[in-house]
Write an enzyme that holds these catalytic residues in place. Structure first.
Site, PDB file in Angstrom:
ATOM      1  N   HIS A  16     -65.948 -47.127  35.612  1.00 56.59           N
ATOM      2  CA  HIS A  16     -64.493 -47.234  35.732  1.00 56.59           C
ATOM      3  C   HIS A  16     -63.959 -46.481  36.947  1.00 56.59           C
ATOM      4  O   HIS A  16     -62.838 -46.716  37.371  1.00 56.59           O
ATOM      5  CB  HIS A  16     -63.783 -46.845  34.421  1.00 56.59           C
ATOM      6  CG  HIS A  16     -63.619 -45.373  34.166  1.00 56.59           C
ATOM      7  ND1 HIS A  16     -64.450 -44.662  33.329  1.00 56.59           N
ATOM      8  CD2 HIS A  16     -62.712 -44.483  34.613  1.00 56.59           C
ATOM      9  CE1 HIS A  16     -64.042 -43.410  33.268  1.00 56.59           C
ATOM     10  NE2 HIS A  16     -62.996 -43.268  34.043  1.00 56.59           N
ATOM     11  N   ASP A  37     -71.103 -46.498  31.058  1.00 58.88           N
ATOM     12  CA  ASP A  37     -70.025 -46.390  32.049  1.00 58.88           C
ATOM     13  C   ASP A  37     -70.508 -45.694  33.329  1.00 58.88           C
ATOM     14  O   ASP A  37     -70.149 -44.555  33.607  1.00 58.88           O
ATOM     15  CB  ASP A  37     -68.855 -45.626  31.415  1.00 58.88           C
ATOM     16  CG  ASP A  37     -67.573 -45.751  32.227  1.00 58.88           C
ATOM     17  OD1 ASP A  37     -67.640 -46.175  33.395  1.00 58.88           O
ATOM     18  OD2 ASP A  37     -66.502 -45.411  31.679  1.00 58.88           O
ATOM     19  N   SER A  86     -63.955 -37.709  34.881  1.00 57.96           N
ATOM     20  CA  SER A  86     -64.760 -38.919  34.804  1.00 57.96           C
ATOM     21  C   SER A  86     -65.775 -38.914  35.920  1.00 57.96           C
ATOM     22  O   SER A  86     -65.437 -38.638  37.069  1.00 57.96           O
ATOM     23  CB  SER A  86     -63.875 -40.150  34.937  1.00 57.96           C
ATOM     24  OG  SER A  86     -63.387 -40.506  33.695  1.00 57.96           O
TER      25      SER A  86
HETATM   26  N1  ARG Z   1     -60.611 -43.259  28.859  1.00 57.49           N
HETATM   27  C1  ARG Z   1     -61.462 -43.054  30.002  1.00 57.49           C
HETATM   28  C2  ARG Z   1     -60.641 -42.379  31.090  1.00 57.49           C
HETATM   29  O1  ARG Z   1     -59.664 -41.777  30.806  1.00 57.49           O
HETATM   30  C3  ARG Z   1     -62.092 -44.330  30.443  1.00 57.49           C
HETATM   31  C4  ARG Z   1     -61.170 -45.328  31.016  1.00 57.49           C
HETATM   32  C5  ARG Z   1     -61.786 -46.647  31.337  1.00 57.49           C
HETATM   33  N2  ARG Z   1     -60.725 -47.632  31.327  1.00 57.49           N
HETATM   34  C6  ARG Z   1     -60.484 -48.483  30.303  1.00 57.49           C
HETATM   35  N3  ARG Z   1     -59.299 -49.087  30.228  1.00 57.49           N
HETATM   36  N4  ARG Z   1     -61.382 -48.728  29.403  1.00 57.49           N
HETATM   37  O2  ARG Z   1     -60.554 -42.701  32.239  1.00 57.49           O
HETATM   38  N1  GLU Z   2     -61.875 -41.243  31.616  1.00 53.68           N
HETATM   39  C1  GLU Z   2     -61.252 -40.072  32.147  1.00 53.68           C
HETATM   40  C2  GLU Z   2     -61.188 -40.058  33.667  1.00 53.68           C
HETATM   41  O1  GLU Z   2     -60.989 -41.067  34.290  1.00 53.68           O
HETATM   42  C3  GLU Z   2     -61.956 -38.891  31.645  1.00 53.68           C
HETATM   43  C4  GLU Z   2     -61.658 -38.795  30.254  1.00 53.68           C
HETATM   44  C5  GLU Z   2     -60.649 -37.731  30.002  1.00 53.68           C
HETATM   45  O2  GLU Z   2     -59.470 -37.882  30.343  1.00 53.68           O
HETATM   46  O3  GLU Z   2     -61.127 -36.763  29.446  1.00 53.68           O
HETATM   47  O4  GLU Z   2     -61.239 -39.044  34.297  1.00 53.68           O
END
Ligand code: ARG
Ligand code: GLU
Length: 695
Positions: A83, A219, A627
């Site tokens: 991502h 991921d 991330s």
């Molecule tokens: N939640 C993770 C972060 O904050 C992964 C995001 C990936 N994007 C998604 N829409 N699945 O970035």
């Molecule tokens: N998916 C998140 C990012 O893009 C990390 C997850 C979080 O926020 O802890 O950095």
């Protein structure tokens, strides 16, 4: 007696070891180092950060300013999340070469794809410049006087920075401006795409599984840093060569198990751990709900359009992911704040603070802070919510309004003369080209109809039929000419006529009022931070995340989100198959992966029970920006790749509850398995240094 004391100390240590925190890598000696070792780490502070020798920090790169990445081979091979590389993968994708859907693997250096604008930045050195930055700054000054003195000091500090000519620097405030650190950095701008799994692996579970445990997402994506012949940062050139890093992370084939130490090293973006209760209330009761509603409305339209049309699916992939990600996070954050009783806990803490003030006779200095917060946040509420909603509608969800917002900015340059206008016009032309690369006016009109009523009762979707800007050609045509001609045409455009008053209202009312109060709140927050550290010095204070390099550590650990439910900390390939829904846009599984599962063809990547681990949980305190951060084991080897947090713990940006806050990592063995067995890119595995620390 002595034994009792030791036991008490031990208990305190055990508890405090679970409290979270994002620590400055140059300051780990002492408390952090011993705490890490008590959790099982064999690393010294110097193994992690050293100025004179290579250390772990030399392998950690800030990926495009937003994510984290790490070097995993002597040839500059770079690992980050799928991502995080998503918009690059998207930008090289088309209906014919659908790398989003099918994945991409460069089988040699020549096939690696350059990415315009992408950069990776390393930290060379960190220095405390607090004294110089706060010289002649006093509490008696107004916020504005303070700022101007700090700006003066900054100029003086900048003049004295010692660095090589290819290096850069930045100075950042910590602890709400009570401390300042200088970062000497090296920024690499030739970063090429090497590999990405199909979305059915890299984004497996998509929005349904996002922010959720148990998780089964691979991921990850791979890039490579290129440097000039002297191994220095350079713009893209075909003559550049793979970068030789000062350090790269060895990859462990042994992984980690429940209870094992892990450390996450990266660039967390933003946290707000020291807000007063009244601020947390405003965020959860006012800001989040209205922003959630706007994004939900936009997503309904975008999701449906993406499912119906492959071209739109590719065009809107990044935008959709960005909108969906925060939308779901805010929902989890609100539930977590509610469930953990964070507001009440903060109120309780504030009582302790007031009591300590009284005990220490410091009411005169700090007694007004909390009442002042109450007053300011009350005054702030309406404008804060309205401004946030404006940003959501005009800058995050609706693209025609985004164009209008920028066009108003362009118009405003006209009174600075023809030259300024021409520059703004050119920049606008480029921005429009960028937006229209991935624009569909029917989708955008649908979004407009869905979100605009949530911002203004005055909305009229017929503007989409009478504007030049839903089409790149007519938009560029409208922008031809000198300022007078362009502005005349612009002010005749239906969308512009509609949006301009709303944008001007933002500039003349909303934004100044927001800034006026926000400046006062920030100044008060600076004072509150200082008071906390002075009045309650036994508490643990780590500086809020600010997109600078941090270390966070903990151990592999499950959690109990609600009565009678306990989540194990590790998932396996078996779980991917359990979730498999043939043909589903979120839970399909590629044939090749199903075959490998059937044959149990896991090579050296299975765990000691013959199962293939996919993801695992830890108690590391992370946030957005982490991330792509490496999860590192007790000896400095790479075991995981951080990519998310659990739903029940997303409130950790505001309130970290060690009971239920967990970060989610991909097991590196799954990453290696996909590269090797799924993609057949064994040459990449051969570049790495694979180790067996547990043997
Ligand atoms: N939640 C993770 C972060 O904050 C992964 C995001 C990936 N994007 C998604 N829409 N699945 O970035
Ligand atoms: N998916 C998140 C990012 O893009 C990390 C997850 C979080 O926020 O802890 O950095």
């Amino acid at each position: 007696m002595r034994i009792l004391k030791v036991i008490i100390l031990f208990l305190v240590f055990q508890v405090s070891a679970q409290q979270g925190g994002m620590w400055i890598p140059s300051l780990l000696e002492g408390m952090n180092e011993s705490e890490m070792q008590s959790l099982g780490s064999k690393l010294t502070a110097k193994d992690i950060y050293d100025v004179n020798n290579s250390s772990l920090k030399d392998a950690i790169g800030h990926f495009n300013g937003g994510c984290t990445s790490e070097v995993i081979s002597p040839k500059g091979l770079l690992l980050t999340n799928h991502h995080c590389g998503f918009s690059q993968i998207q930008s090289h994708s088309s209906l014919e070469n659908d790398y989003l859907k099918d994945g991409f693997w460069a089988m040699n250096f020549e096939e690696e794809i350059p990415n315009e604008g992408l950069f990776v930045e390393f930290i060379v050195r960190i220095e405390d410049v607090t004294d110089a930055m706060l010289k002649n700054v006093s509490d008696a000054m107004s916020p504005r006087e303070k700022q101007s003195q700090i700006d003066k000091n900054r100029n003086a500090v900048e003049k004295n920075i010692v660095k090589e000519e290819w290096q850069d620097f930045k100075i950042r405030p910590f602890y709400k401006g009570n401390q300042y650190y200088l970062f000497i950095t090296e920024r690499f701008e030739d970063v090429r795409l090497v590999g990405a799994p199909p979305s059915s692996i890299g984004k497996f579970g998509s929005d349904t599984d996002n922010w959720v445990w148990p998780r089964h997402t691979g991921d990850f994506s791979l890039f490579r840093i290129y440097a000039d012949k002297n191994n220095r940062p350079a713009k893209y050139s075909k003559d550049n060569v793979p970068y030789t890093p000062k350090h790269f992370l060895p990859v462990s084939l042994d992984g980690v198990e429940e209870g094992d130490f892990t450390m996450v090293f990266g660039f967390p973006g933003r946290t707000n751990e020291y807000l007063p209760a009244v601020a947390v209330e405003q965020i959860t009761q006012k800001l989040n709900p209205s922003n959630i509603a706007i994004r939900e409305a936009a997503l309904k339209v975008i999701d449906a359009s993406m499912k119906a049309d492959d071209q739109i699916r590719i065009q809107y992939a990044s935008k959709q992911a960005r909108i969906a990600n925060a939308w779901k996070k805010w929902i989890g954050e609100n539930q977590g704040i509610e469930k953990s009783g964070a507001v009440e806990i903060k109120r309780q803490f504030e009582k302790e603070f007031v009591k300590a003030l009284t005990d220490q006779g410091k009411e005169a200095a700090y007694g007004n802070i909390l009442p002042e917060f109450e007053k300011l946040y009350k005054e702030f509420e309406t404008v804060n919510v309205k401004r946030n909603n404006f940003v959501e509608v005009f800058l995050r969800s609706n693209e025609l309004m985004q164009m209008m917002f920028r066009l108003v900015q362009m118009e405003n340059t006209a009174n600075r003369g023809e030259e300024a206008f021409e520059k703004a016009r050119m920049s606008m032309v480029n921005q429009l080209k960028g937006i229209h690369k991935n624009y569909n006016s029917a989708v955008d009109k649908g979004v407009f109809e869905a979100v605009m009523p949530l911002y203004s009762s005055n909305f009229d979707a017929s503007i989409y039929d009478n504007t030049a800007f839903v089409n790149l050609e007519s938009a560029l045509k409208l922008l031809e000419g000198d300022s007078k001609t362009v502005l005349q045409k612009l002010n005749d455009d239906a969308a512009y006529q509609y949006a301009k008053p709303l944008v001007l209202e933002f500039y003349t009312n909303l934004e100044p009022e927001f800034q006026r109060i926000n400046t006062q709140i920030n100044a008060l927050q600076t004072k509150y931070m200082k008071a906390l550290m002075e009045v309650l010095p036994e508490e643990r204070y780590f500086p809020d995340a600010n997109s600078t390099l941090r270390v966070t550590y903990g151990k592999v650990n499950g959690y109990a989100p609600r009565d009678a439910v306990y989540y194990n900390p590790v998932t396996y390939l078996d779980g991917v198959m359990e979730k498999y829904v043939p043909g589903d846009y979120e839970f399909d599984v590629p044939q090749k992966l199903r075959d490998l599962y059937e044959d149990k063809d896991y090579g050296p990547y299975a765990d000691k029970n013959g199962k293939l681990p996919i993801c695992f949980l830890g108690t590391n305190h992370t946030t957005g920006g982490n991330s792509g951060s490496p999860a590192i084991d007790a000896e400095g080897n790479l075991v995981g790749l951080n990519f998310d947090r659990v739903w029940e713990g997303t409130m950790s940006d505001i309130y970290y509850d060690p009971e239920i806050c967990r970060n989610i990592m991909v097991d590196l063995r799954y990453v290696l398995f996909i590269i090797d067995k799924y993609a057949g890119a064994k040459h990449l595995i051969e570049e790495m240094k694979l180790v067996h620390p547990k043997k």
